[in-house]
Design a protein around this motif. Structure first.
Motif, PDB file in Angstrom:
ATOM      1  N   VAL A 151       0.828  -1.289  -0.049  1.00  0.00           N
ATOM      2  CA  VAL A 151      -0.116  -0.028   0.053  1.00  0.00           C
ATOM      3  C   VAL A 151       0.740   1.327   0.020  1.00  0.00           C
ATOM      4  CG1 VAL A 151      -1.801   1.253   1.289  1.00  0.00           C
ATOM      5  CG2 VAL A 151      -1.890  -1.239   1.231  1.00  0.00           C
ATOM      6  N   LEU A 152       1.941   1.341   0.867  1.00  0.00           N
ATOM      7  CA  LEU A 152       2.781   2.421   0.904  1.00  0.00           C
ATOM      8  C   LEU A 152       3.494   2.578  -0.536  1.00  0.00           C
ATOM      9  CD1 LEU A 152       4.433   2.126   4.221  1.00  0.00           C
ATOM     10  CD2 LEU A 152       2.161   2.949   3.766  1.00  0.00           C
ATOM     11  N   LYS A 153       3.897   1.727  -1.131  1.00  0.00           N
ATOM     12  CA  LYS A 153       4.467   1.713  -2.470  1.00  0.00           C
ATOM     13  C   LYS A 153       3.575   2.359  -3.701  1.00  0.00           C
ATOM     14  CE  LYS A 153       7.999  -1.838  -1.909  1.00  0.00           C
ATOM     15  NZ  LYS A 153       8.534  -3.154  -2.679  1.00  0.00           N
ATOM     16  N   ARG A 154       2.265   1.940  -3.247  1.00  0.00           N
ATOM     17  CA  ARG A 154       1.260   2.223  -4.566  1.00  0.00           C
ATOM     18  C   ARG A 154       0.921   3.997  -4.013  1.00  0.00           C
ATOM     19  NH1 ARG A 154      -1.778  -1.272  -6.978  1.00  0.00           N
ATOM     20  NH2 ARG A 154      -1.711  -3.503  -6.582  1.00  0.00           N
ATOM     21  N   ALA A 155       0.946   4.407  -2.799  1.00  0.00           N
ATOM     22  CA  ALA A 155       0.721   5.711  -2.269  1.00  0.00           C
ATOM     23  C   ALA A 155       1.985   6.540  -2.805  1.00  0.00           C
ATOM     24  CB  ALA A 155       0.553   5.940  -0.879  1.00  0.00           C
ATOM     25  N   ALA A 156       3.243   5.954  -2.697  1.00  0.00           N
ATOM     26  CA  ALA A 156       4.235   6.730  -3.004  1.00  0.00           C
ATOM     27  C   ALA A 156       4.446   6.821  -4.654  1.00  0.00           C
ATOM     28  CB  ALA A 156       5.629   6.127  -2.714  1.00  0.00           C
ATOM     29  N   SER A 157       4.063   5.858  -5.380  1.00  0.00           N
ATOM     30  CA  SER A 157       3.877   6.024  -6.620  1.00  0.00           C
ATOM     31  C   SER A 157       2.867   6.956  -7.290  1.00  0.00           C
ATOM     32  CB  SER A 157       3.633   4.591  -7.527  1.00  0.00           C
ATOM     33  OG  SER A 157       3.672   4.713  -8.715  1.00  0.00           O
ATOM     34  N   ALA A 158       1.634   6.921  -6.683  1.00  0.00           N
ATOM     35  CA  ALA A 158       0.716   7.856  -7.126  1.00  0.00           C
ATOM     36  C   ALA A 158       1.217   9.245  -6.741  1.00  0.00           C
ATOM     37  CB  ALA A 158      -0.577   7.499  -6.397  1.00  0.00           C
ATOM     38  N   ALA A 159       1.636   9.370  -5.629  1.00  0.00           N
ATOM     39  CA  ALA A 159       2.240  10.655  -5.155  1.00  0.00           C
ATOM     40  C   ALA A 159       3.078  11.157  -6.517  1.00  0.00           C
ATOM     41  CB  ALA A 159       2.751  10.709  -4.018  1.00  0.00           C
ATOM     42  N   GLU A 160       4.289  10.378  -6.836  1.00  0.00           N
ATOM     43  CA  GLU A 160       5.044  10.833  -7.826  1.00  0.00           C
ATOM     44  C   GLU A 160       4.324  11.153  -9.121  1.00  0.00           C
ATOM     45  OE1 GLU A 160       8.455  11.700  -9.642  1.00  0.00           O
ATOM     46  OE2 GLU A 160       8.206  11.556  -7.451  1.00  0.00           O
ATOM     47  N   ALA A 161       3.571  10.321  -9.561  1.00  0.00           N
ATOM     48  CA  ALA A 161       2.671  10.487 -10.876  1.00  0.00           C
ATOM     49  C   ALA A 161       2.214  11.784 -10.646  1.00  0.00           C
ATOM     50  CB  ALA A 161       1.934   9.525 -11.323  1.00  0.00           C
ATOM     51  N   MET A 162       1.762  12.425  -9.757  1.00  0.00           N
ATOM     52  CA  MET A 162       0.799  13.446  -9.549  1.00  0.00           C
ATOM     53  C   MET A 162       1.878  14.794  -9.521  1.00  0.00           C
ATOM     54  SD  MET A 162      -1.794  12.921  -6.589  1.00  0.00           S
ATOM     55  CE  MET A 162      -3.386  11.875  -6.596  1.00  0.00           C
ATOM     56  N   ALA A 202      -1.916  19.370  -2.809  1.00  0.00           N
ATOM     57  CA  ALA A 202      -2.281  18.757  -1.362  1.00  0.00           C
ATOM     58  C   ALA A 202      -2.449  17.629  -0.851  1.00  0.00           C
ATOM     59  CB  ALA A 202      -3.573  19.821  -0.861  1.00  0.00           C
ATOM     60  N   CYS A 203      -3.098  16.948  -2.166  1.00  0.00           N
ATOM     61  CA  CYS A 203      -3.629  15.550  -2.371  1.00  0.00           C
ATOM     62  C   CYS A 203      -2.002  14.599  -2.425  1.00  0.00           C
ATOM     63  CB  CYS A 203      -4.380  15.100  -3.332  1.00  0.00           C
ATOM     64  SG  CYS A 203      -4.849  13.288  -3.521  1.00  0.00           S
ATOM     65  N   GLN A 204      -1.260  15.270  -3.252  1.00  0.00           N
ATOM     66  CA  GLN A 204       0.022  14.620  -3.439  1.00  0.00           C
ATOM     67  C   GLN A 204       0.953  14.473  -2.359  1.00  0.00           C
ATOM     68  OE1 GLN A 204       3.054  16.825  -4.260  1.00  0.00           O
ATOM     69  NE2 GLN A 204       4.486  14.959  -4.696  1.00  0.00           N
ATOM     70  N   ARG A 205       0.873  15.648  -1.614  1.00  0.00           N
ATOM     71  CA  ARG A 205       1.600  15.632  -0.310  1.00  0.00           C
ATOM     72  C   ARG A 205       0.875  14.752   0.806  1.00  0.00           C
ATOM     73  NH1 ARG A 205       1.505  22.281  -0.018  1.00  0.00           N
ATOM     74  NH2 ARG A 205       3.392  22.772  -1.154  1.00  0.00           N
ATOM     75  N   ARG A 206      -0.045  14.591   0.693  1.00  0.00           N
ATOM     76  CA  ARG A 206      -0.776  13.600   1.696  1.00  0.00           C
ATOM     77  C   ARG A 206      -0.371  12.161   1.454  1.00  0.00           C
ATOM     78  NH1 ARG A 206      -7.029  15.299   3.742  1.00  0.00           N
ATOM     79  NH2 ARG A 206      -6.137  17.071   4.948  1.00  0.00           N
ATOM     80  N   LEU A 207      -0.318  12.056   0.171  1.00  0.00           N
ATOM     81  CA  LEU A 207      -0.135  10.615  -0.536  1.00  0.00           C
ATOM     82  C   LEU A 207       1.330  10.364  -0.261  1.00  0.00           C
ATOM     83  CD1 LEU A 207      -2.066  10.187  -4.022  1.00  0.00           C
ATOM     84  CD2 LEU A 207      -2.222   8.689  -1.782  1.00  0.00           C
ATOM     85  N   ALA A 208       2.374  11.291  -0.390  1.00  0.00           N
ATOM     86  CA  ALA A 208       3.538  11.270  -0.311  1.00  0.00           C
ATOM     87  C   ALA A 208       4.042  10.778   1.314  1.00  0.00           C
ATOM     88  CB  ALA A 208       4.398  12.383  -0.598  1.00  0.00           C
ATOM     89  N   GLU A 209       3.152  11.820   2.273  1.00  0.00           N
ATOM     90  CA  GLU A 209       3.456  11.288   3.843  1.00  0.00           C
ATOM     91  C   GLU A 209       2.979   9.860   4.029  1.00  0.00           C
ATOM     92  OE1 GLU A 209       0.909  14.310   5.351  1.00  0.00           O
ATOM     93  OE2 GLU A 209       2.412  15.933   5.071  1.00  0.00           O
ATOM     94  N   ILE A 210       1.850   9.361   3.204  1.00  0.00           N
ATOM     95  CA  ILE A 210       1.493   7.950   3.860  1.00  0.00           C
ATOM     96  C   ILE A 210       2.656   6.985   3.042  1.00  0.00           C
ATOM     97  CG2 ILE A 210       0.054   5.886   2.703  1.00  0.00           C
ATOM     98  CD1 ILE A 210      -1.116   7.761   5.121  1.00  0.00           C
ATOM     99  N   GLY A 211       3.407   7.476   1.978  1.00  0.00           N
ATOM    100  CA  GLY A 211       4.410   6.535   1.351  1.00  0.00           C
ATOM    101  C   GLY A 211       5.569   6.272   2.144  1.00  0.00           C
TER     102      GLY A 211
END
Length: 478
Positions: A151-162, A202-211
């Protein structure tokens, strides 16, 4: 031989005896007694004047509490999921842009649309993990490592794409030229897109924090490292949390880096965890903690404060922690939490991300509010805050300053705000006050005047640098 079915040293961690049997290597009561002694040695609750040491809240407090409260982590993840949901199928209009900007915008959005499925899978994974955590009983600090890591890898990947989309669109807008030279339709389209990108960021930052979330990675790997500069509350936070864990009936072993001298520092951990305990492989201690965790129904914790004080690890604290964290795979109900001093934040390229949880201790988020807490206890004046309050984020800096002003109350105007001294000047005052107290202790009277070696502040204790005060000296934290 081993007693009553408790796991013997070297016995597989999955085997355990009846819950009422104490482990032969170390009794839980002895581990907890030593843990409390160590915790209280770095976290004095009442100082020499009988004043109760105030608690200064830091983000570290939240991270440590989340280790015991899966529901809190779950609620935070659902907030992230709610934010992400809006962006899964986001497809903004591109009308109004003139060429060549329109072509670049469309190309960037085409890549974005192609990864809609990845965002949908990320959202689903976050929601599923939040649901699992909601069903996890309090006090359970370990989880399915592979699921959490995925899950953390998916969140980090989504944040990077954003982040890629945001950078591509901003670069296209910058290259389009000054607004004065652009048609109204183009400028309006840019402004609409910029407004959306601010929300996306703002969403990207939250996802990166989860990552790279510290508590989630600790839950996945069984290990959490607390790193940061001096005086940022690492030891104080660990001591307070360890006391709370013992009070909740959980098995806790707590040792200080100062107790782990010599080249074979890992061999000293087991002996240092119990007052007068016998030394042995750290696996023996972990096996005992595992047995006590199963008997108590609460996860066990091995806490090591100040890895930077381990002489054999100087400059290699991260390697030492990593070697210990690998052992946690064999003991799924034991959590390793350690602190170390680092003067710079580690980057993702340094290979530590994902191997264990890392929390960067920054001190108090709001020095002004923290000072008001100290004022209530020490009855000291307000502060004239400098433009840069970075040093005042350190709980140690704030507490030493409050203690010094309290000791100097006869010479301080309580109605006038006090200027913040430099770090060097503050600790000179602190040492001078301790010199005075020591003279009174030896002679039963205050010094008549500053005498050589008594009232002259010492800048070092044989090391050429200011000493690192510990909590017990002034009721603060490292």
């Amino acid at each position: 031989m081993h007693s009553g079915g408790a796991p013997a040293v070297g016995q597989p961690a999955g085997e355990s005896g009846p819950p009422f049997i104490e482990h032969e290597f170390a009794r839980r009561v002895d581990l907890n007694r030593k843990a409390l002694a160590t915790a209280r040695s770095i976290r004095r609750v009442v100082d020499a004047d009988g004043l109760r040491t105030p608690w200064l809240h830091t983000p570290l407090t939240d991270v440590l509490e989340e280790l015991d409260s899966p529901g809190t982590v779950s609620a935070r993840m659902r907030l992230v999921a709610g934010t992400l949901q809006h962006w899964v199928g986001w497809n903004p209009p591109t009308e109004g842009f003139r060429q060549p900007t329109a072509k670049r915008v469309e190309a960037a959005l085409a890549v974005w649309r192609a990864h809609e499925g990845d965002r949908a899978e990320c959202l689903l994974a976050i929601v599923e993990l939040a649901t699992v955590l909601e069903g996890t009983p309090p006090g359970s600090a370990r989880g399915d490592g592979s699921t959490i890591t995925s899950v953390l890898k998916r969140a980090a990947s989504a944040a990077e794409a954003m982040g890629v989309l945001i950078r591509e669109l901003c670069a296209a807008f910058k290259d389009s030229g000054p607004h004065d030279d652009l048609p109204f339709e183009h400028v309006s389209a840019e402004r609409r897109m910029f407004s959306a990108l601010e929300e996306l960021q703002a969403c990207q930052r939250r996802l990166a924090e989860i990552g790279d979330d510290a508590s989630l990675l600790a839950r996945a790997t069984g290990a959490l490292l607390i790193a940061g500069g001096w005086g940022t509350g690492k030891s104080y936070g660990l001591g307070s949390w360890a006391e709370a864990r013992v009070a909740a009936g959980a098995p806790v072993a707590f040792v200080s880096g100062q107790e782990l001298g010599g080249e074979q520092w890992e061999e000293k951990i087991a002996g240092a965890a119990v007052q007068g305990g016998r030394s042995g492989p750290v696996r023996d201690l972990l096996a005992a903690l595992q047995a006590h965790a199963r008997a108590s129904g609460k996860h066990a914790t091995l806490v090591i404060d100040a890895l930077n004080d381990v002489a054999a690890l100087r400059g290699h604290e991260l390697d030492g922690f990593a070697s210990l964290s690998v052992l946690l795979r064999e003991f799924p109900e034991v959590l390793l939490v350690a602190s170390t001093r680092l003067d710079r934040r580690m980057s993702r390229d340094e290979g530590t991300v994902g191997r264990y949880g890392i929390h960067w201790a920054r001190g108090v988020p709001d020095p002004e509010k923290a000072w008001e807490v100290l004022r209530d206890v020490y009855q000291v004046p307000a502060l004239a805050l400098p433009p840069d309050v970075a040093e005042l984020r350190r709980p140690l800096m704030l507490a030493v300053l409050a203690w010094c002003l309290h000791q100097e109350h006869d010479t301080v105007d309580s109605d006038a705000p006090v200027s913040v001294p430099s770090v060097g000047d503050l600790f000179e005052r602190w040492l001078k006050i301790h010199d005075k107290h020591y003279f009174e202790y030896l002679h039963g009277r205050p010094p008549a005047a500053c005498q050589p070696g008594l009232c002259t502040p010492r800048r070092a204790y044989g090391s050429g640098r200011l000493p690192r005060p510990r909590l017990g000296m002034c009721g603060s934290a490292r």
